[in-house]
Motif scaffolding. Sequence first.
Motif, PDB file in Angstrom:
ATOM      1  N   GLY A  21      23.809  20.877 -31.764  1.00  0.00           N
ATOM      2  CA  GLY A  21      23.253  19.688 -30.636  1.00  0.00           C
ATOM      3  C   GLY A  21      23.844  19.912 -29.228  1.00  0.00           C
ATOM      4  N   LEU A  22      24.101  18.681 -28.617  1.00  0.00           N
ATOM      5  CA  LEU A  22      24.333  18.817 -27.213  1.00  0.00           C
ATOM      6  C   LEU A  22      25.772  18.306 -27.047  1.00  0.00           C
ATOM      7  CD1 LEU A  22      23.641  18.874 -24.089  1.00  0.00           C
ATOM      8  CD2 LEU A  22      22.957  16.598 -24.069  1.00  0.00           C
ATOM      9  N   VAL A  23      26.849  18.849 -26.491  1.00  0.00           N
ATOM     10  CA  VAL A  23      28.062  18.284 -26.255  1.00  0.00           C
ATOM     11  C   VAL A  23      28.523  18.170 -24.834  1.00  0.00           C
ATOM     12  CG1 VAL A  23      30.548  18.822 -26.464  1.00  0.00           C
ATOM     13  CG2 VAL A  23      28.889  19.658 -28.336  1.00  0.00           C
ATOM     14  N   THR A  24      28.660  17.022 -24.540  1.00  0.00           N
ATOM     15  CA  THR A  24      28.721  16.488 -23.003  1.00  0.00           C
ATOM     16  C   THR A  24      30.288  16.513 -22.872  1.00  0.00           C
ATOM     17  OG1 THR A  24      28.731  14.115 -23.404  1.00  0.00           O
ATOM     18  CG2 THR A  24      26.523  15.325 -22.821  1.00  0.00           C
ATOM     19  N   ILE A  25      30.677  16.888 -21.746  1.00  0.00           N
ATOM     20  CA  ILE A  25      32.066  17.047 -21.104  1.00  0.00           C
ATOM     21  C   ILE A  25      32.202  16.210 -19.779  1.00  0.00           C
ATOM     22  CG2 ILE A  25      33.986  18.456 -20.498  1.00  0.00           C
ATOM     23  CD1 ILE A  25      32.571  20.671 -21.886  1.00  0.00           C
ATOM     24  N   GLY A  26      33.095  15.333 -19.676  1.00  0.00           N
ATOM     25  CA  GLY A  26      33.304  14.426 -18.390  1.00  0.00           C
ATOM     26  C   GLY A  26      34.442  13.507 -18.241  1.00  0.00           C
ATOM     27  N   ARG A  27      34.814  12.856 -17.152  1.00  0.00           N
ATOM     28  CA  ARG A  27      35.556  11.748 -17.080  1.00  0.00           C
ATOM     29  C   ARG A  27      35.112  10.406 -17.728  1.00  0.00           C
ATOM     30  NH1 ARG A  27      35.515  11.548 -12.093  1.00  0.00           N
ATOM     31  NH2 ARG A  27      34.625   9.355 -11.908  1.00  0.00           N
ATOM     32  N   LEU A  28      34.123  10.037 -17.666  1.00  0.00           N
ATOM     33  CA  LEU A  28      33.454   8.952 -18.319  1.00  0.00           C
ATOM     34  C   LEU A  28      33.341   8.773 -19.779  1.00  0.00           C
ATOM     35  CD1 LEU A  28      30.275   8.199 -16.040  1.00  0.00           C
ATOM     36  CD2 LEU A  28      32.629   7.518 -15.694  1.00  0.00           C
ATOM     37  N   LEU A  32      31.240  13.214 -25.200  1.00  0.00           N
ATOM     38  CA  LEU A  32      31.911  13.627 -26.506  1.00  0.00           C
ATOM     39  C   LEU A  32      33.033  13.993 -26.065  1.00  0.00           C
ATOM     40  CD1 LEU A  32      31.351  13.865 -29.510  1.00  0.00           C
ATOM     41  CD2 LEU A  32      30.384  16.093 -29.025  1.00  0.00           C
ATOM     42  N   VAL A  33      33.196  14.950 -25.081  1.00  0.00           N
ATOM     43  CA  VAL A  33      34.555  15.568 -24.775  1.00  0.00           C
ATOM     44  C   VAL A  33      35.168  14.852 -23.408  1.00  0.00           C
ATOM     45  CG1 VAL A  33      35.881  17.488 -24.075  1.00  0.00           C
ATOM     46  CG2 VAL A  33      34.073  17.548 -25.696  1.00  0.00           C
ATOM     47  N   HIS A  34      35.735  13.512 -23.753  1.00  0.00           N
ATOM     48  CA  HIS A  34      36.343  12.611 -22.558  1.00  0.00           C
ATOM     49  C   HIS A  34      37.593  13.171 -22.059  1.00  0.00           C
ATOM     50  CE1 HIS A  34      38.147   8.609 -21.602  1.00  0.00           C
ATOM     51  NE2 HIS A  34      37.670   9.187 -20.485  1.00  0.00           N
ATOM     52  N   ILE A  35      37.677  13.623 -20.761  1.00  0.00           N
ATOM     53  CA  ILE A  35      38.924  14.116 -20.160  1.00  0.00           C
ATOM     54  C   ILE A  35      39.133  12.987 -18.876  1.00  0.00           C
ATOM     55  CG2 ILE A  35      39.576  15.918 -18.801  1.00  0.00           C
ATOM     56  CD1 ILE A  35      38.093  17.785 -20.175  1.00  0.00           C
ATOM     57  N   ASP A  36      40.014  12.248 -19.162  1.00  0.00           N
ATOM     58  CA  ASP A  36      40.153  11.287 -18.003  1.00  0.00           C
ATOM     59  C   ASP A  36      41.414  11.737 -17.083  1.00  0.00           C
ATOM     60  OD1 ASP A  36      40.455   9.050 -16.518  1.00  0.00           O
ATOM     61  OD2 ASP A  36      41.725   7.742 -18.233  1.00  0.00           O
ATOM     62  N   ASN A  37      40.629  12.401 -16.110  1.00  0.00           N
ATOM     63  CA  ASN A  37      41.389  12.947 -15.078  1.00  0.00           C
ATOM     64  C   ASN A  37      40.536  13.135 -13.741  1.00  0.00           C
ATOM     65  OD1 ASN A  37      42.375  15.579 -13.330  1.00  0.00           O
ATOM     66  ND2 ASN A  37      44.017  15.308 -14.910  1.00  0.00           N
ATOM     67  N   GLY A  42      32.290  12.848 -13.564  1.00  0.00           N
ATOM     68  CA  GLY A  42      31.828  11.703 -14.707  1.00  0.00           C
ATOM     69  C   GLY A  42      31.172  12.399 -15.854  1.00  0.00           C
ATOM     70  N   HIS A  43      30.022  13.252 -15.333  1.00  0.00           N
ATOM     71  CA  HIS A  43      29.339  14.135 -16.324  1.00  0.00           C
ATOM     72  C   HIS A  43      29.629  15.406 -15.931  1.00  0.00           C
ATOM     73  CE1 HIS A  43      27.444   9.995 -17.219  1.00  0.00           C
ATOM     74  NE2 HIS A  43      27.827  10.271 -18.240  1.00  0.00           N
ATOM     75  N   HIS A  44      30.562  15.986 -16.077  1.00  0.00           N
ATOM     76  CA  HIS A  44      31.152  17.545 -15.445  1.00  0.00           C
ATOM     77  C   HIS A  44      30.418  18.624 -16.027  1.00  0.00           C
ATOM     78  CE1 HIS A  44      34.329  19.455 -13.361  1.00  0.00           C
ATOM     79  NE2 HIS A  44      33.836  20.618 -14.079  1.00  0.00           N
ATOM     80  N   ALA A  45      30.062  18.700 -17.392  1.00  0.00           N
ATOM     81  CA  ALA A  45      29.303  19.953 -17.648  1.00  0.00           C
ATOM     82  C   ALA A  45      28.837  19.705 -19.319  1.00  0.00           C
ATOM     83  CB  ALA A  45      30.388  21.234 -17.976  1.00  0.00           C
ATOM     84  N   ARG A  46      28.218  20.703 -20.007  1.00  0.00           N
ATOM     85  CA  ARG A  46      27.432  20.464 -21.302  1.00  0.00           C
ATOM     86  C   ARG A  46      27.434  21.650 -21.811  1.00  0.00           C
ATOM     87  NH1 ARG A  46      21.331  18.499 -19.926  1.00  0.00           N
ATOM     88  NH2 ARG A  46      20.587  20.646 -18.946  1.00  0.00           N
ATOM     89  N   ILE A  47      27.437  21.600 -23.084  1.00  0.00           N
ATOM     90  CA  ILE A  47      27.288  22.771 -24.010  1.00  0.00           C
ATOM     91  C   ILE A  47      26.278  22.591 -25.150  1.00  0.00           C
ATOM     92  CG2 ILE A  47      28.391  24.437 -25.907  1.00  0.00           C
ATOM     93  CD1 ILE A  47      31.307  23.496 -24.576  1.00  0.00           C
ATOM     94  N   GLN A  48      25.333  23.312 -25.110  1.00  0.00           N
ATOM     95  CA  GLN A  48      24.500  23.197 -26.272  1.00  0.00           C
ATOM     96  C   GLN A  48      23.955  24.554 -27.030  1.00  0.00           C
ATOM     97  OE1 GLN A  48      21.024  21.553 -23.850  1.00  0.00           O
ATOM     98  NE2 GLN A  48      20.934  23.437 -22.634  1.00  0.00           N
ATOM     99  N   TRP A  49      23.318  24.351 -27.874  1.00  0.00           N
ATOM    100  CA  TRP A  49      22.959  25.500 -28.808  1.00  0.00           C
ATOM    101  C   TRP A  49      21.639  26.041 -28.589  1.00  0.00           C
ATOM    102  CZ3 TRP A  49      24.938  28.785 -32.184  1.00  0.00           C
ATOM    103  CH2 TRP A  49      24.138  29.502 -33.301  1.00  0.00           C
TER     104      TRP A  49
END
Length: 260
Positions: A21-28, A32-37, A42-49
């Motif tokens: 599925g879709l994996v979202t990466i960001g500060r908000l 799914l991958v929350h990086i508070d830095n 806020g929505h930095h990048a994403r990984i999908q199949w």
Amino acid sequence: MAKLFLKFEAAVLKEIPLSQGLVTIGRLPDNLVHIDNPAVSGHHARIQWETDHYVLEDNNSTNGTYVNNRRVMKATLNDGDQILVGKHTLVFRGSMEEEKPAHTTQAVTPPVPKMEATMMLDTKKAKEMMAAAAAAKSAPGAAAEVAAAAERGVTIATTGKERIGTLTIMSGKTDQSSYVLAGKLSVIGKSDMASIKLKGWFAPKVAAVINRRDNKYFIAASEKDIKVKVNEAEISGQHELGDGDIVQVAGIKGTFSFNE
């Protein structure tokens, strides 16, 4: 199953199993991958199949997304690729099938499941670990001890004595007075994923992490501007903890000790 390992410097902060599925990466926090830095958008990048592989795509982030030190807008991920997002690294593992189970003896029945992956323990899990440790002490024989621990996700070495670390709080605001460090990773902070939960308005979400490996424990700060002291001396990088060490971080002071 493919996985991501979220790291800061040498410390593994979180393990994220990947589905198709879709994996979202960001500060908000809705990622799914929350990086508070602050260096992370806020929505930095994403990984999908895509058909038969995973693809990383940058969402026009301010500071960019890097794979193996090369800035990318879109890239196919291969096993072992290192994704740099702000100051954090995501290590992509395309296949976990070659992982070996923990060492066991012939007396252990049923066999211990795979325990190589780092686990994140919240407060509820920490309490469960305490109950598991108590049950393991009263269980007759090594097989019962290993089986009881395996149900809680703890790897028990069956060669030699297993030493489990404990952090007893001397001062500062936490949700418990003592913590059994039974997992491979214990997080100190205010975050929901913290196993040593800090209280207070200004407490950092992740102040420090304690890694357990080879029957030893190592503490490290999560950020460069967070100070960690062991026996009144400020440490840098990872520092091995010894029985009776006094740990100070983020307004708390605690005593580290071993229990066999």
